[in-house]
Design a protein around this motif. Sequence first.
Motif, mmCIF file in Angstrom:
data_model
loop_
_atom_site.group_PDB
_atom_site.id
_atom_site.type_symbol
_atom_site.label_atom_id
_atom_site.label_comp_id
_atom_site.label_asym_id
_atom_site.label_seq_id
_atom_site.Cartn_x
_atom_site.Cartn_y
_atom_site.Cartn_z
ATOM 1 N N LEU A 55 18.900 6.406 40.168
ATOM 2 C CA LEU A 55 20.354 6.244 40.194
ATOM 3 C C LEU A 55 20.895 6.488 41.602
ATOM 4 C CD1 LEU A 55 21.283 7.951 36.819
ATOM 5 C CD2 LEU A 55 21.624 5.533 37.393
ATOM 6 N N ARG A 56 20.373 7.489 42.278
ATOM 7 C CA ARG A 56 20.806 7.763 43.655
ATOM 8 C C ARG A 56 20.477 6.599 44.581
ATOM 9 N NH1 ARG A 56 18.768 13.982 44.287
ATOM 10 N NH2 ARG A 56 20.406 14.929 43.012
ATOM 11 N N ALA A 57 19.283 6.022 44.413
ATOM 12 C CA ALA A 57 18.880 4.895 45.262
ATOM 13 C C ALA A 57 19.793 3.688 45.027
ATOM 14 C CB ALA A 57 17.421 4.526 44.994
ATOM 15 N N LEU A 58 20.109 3.415 43.765
ATOM 16 C CA LEU A 58 21.002 2.296 43.461
ATOM 17 C C LEU A 58 22.414 2.557 43.979
ATOM 18 C CD1 LEU A 58 19.751 1.439 39.863
ATOM 19 C CD2 LEU A 58 19.559 -0.027 41.899
ATOM 20 N N GLU A 59 22.836 3.810 43.917
ATOM 21 C CA GLU A 59 24.148 4.173 44.446
ATOM 22 C C GLU A 59 24.154 4.026 45.977
ATOM 23 O OE1 GLU A 59 27.385 7.826 44.244
ATOM 24 O OE2 GLU A 59 25.294 8.239 43.716
ATOM 25 N N GLU A 60 23.094 4.487 46.618
ATOM 26 C CA GLU A 60 22.978 4.369 48.075
ATOM 27 C C GLU A 60 22.990 2.907 48.517
ATOM 28 O OE1 GLU A 60 19.359 5.055 51.108
ATOM 29 O OE2 GLU A 60 19.900 6.838 49.957
#
Length: 111
Positions: A55-60
Amino acid sequence: MKKNVSGCSVEEAMRVIGGRWRLLLVSYLLDGSKRFNELRRDMPDISQRVLTLELRALEEAGLIVRTVYPEVPPRVEYRLSDDGERLRPVVEVVKTFGLWLKARPEPQDAE
């Protein structure tokens, strides 16, 4: 995230959405925003740590938006950004390909 070494557009796309979980996460968010535990229920084989990292990678990458509501306990929802919505046709093509793979006969081993 790793950097694109070949300059190829396919490599760039796979750098952002590749792996086992990211496109699947996007597919679940196509129906609207979801909370963390809803995504865990949709994907029972993913660990909490990996889900958080993905989720963090997709948000980034700017593909999802994380919204924290000022409540006690805090409520956090994830939804696709406008850029993330651009993945809708990609998910549809992958889904169609997956259905084709599931329907085709098993390849015979060469003897």
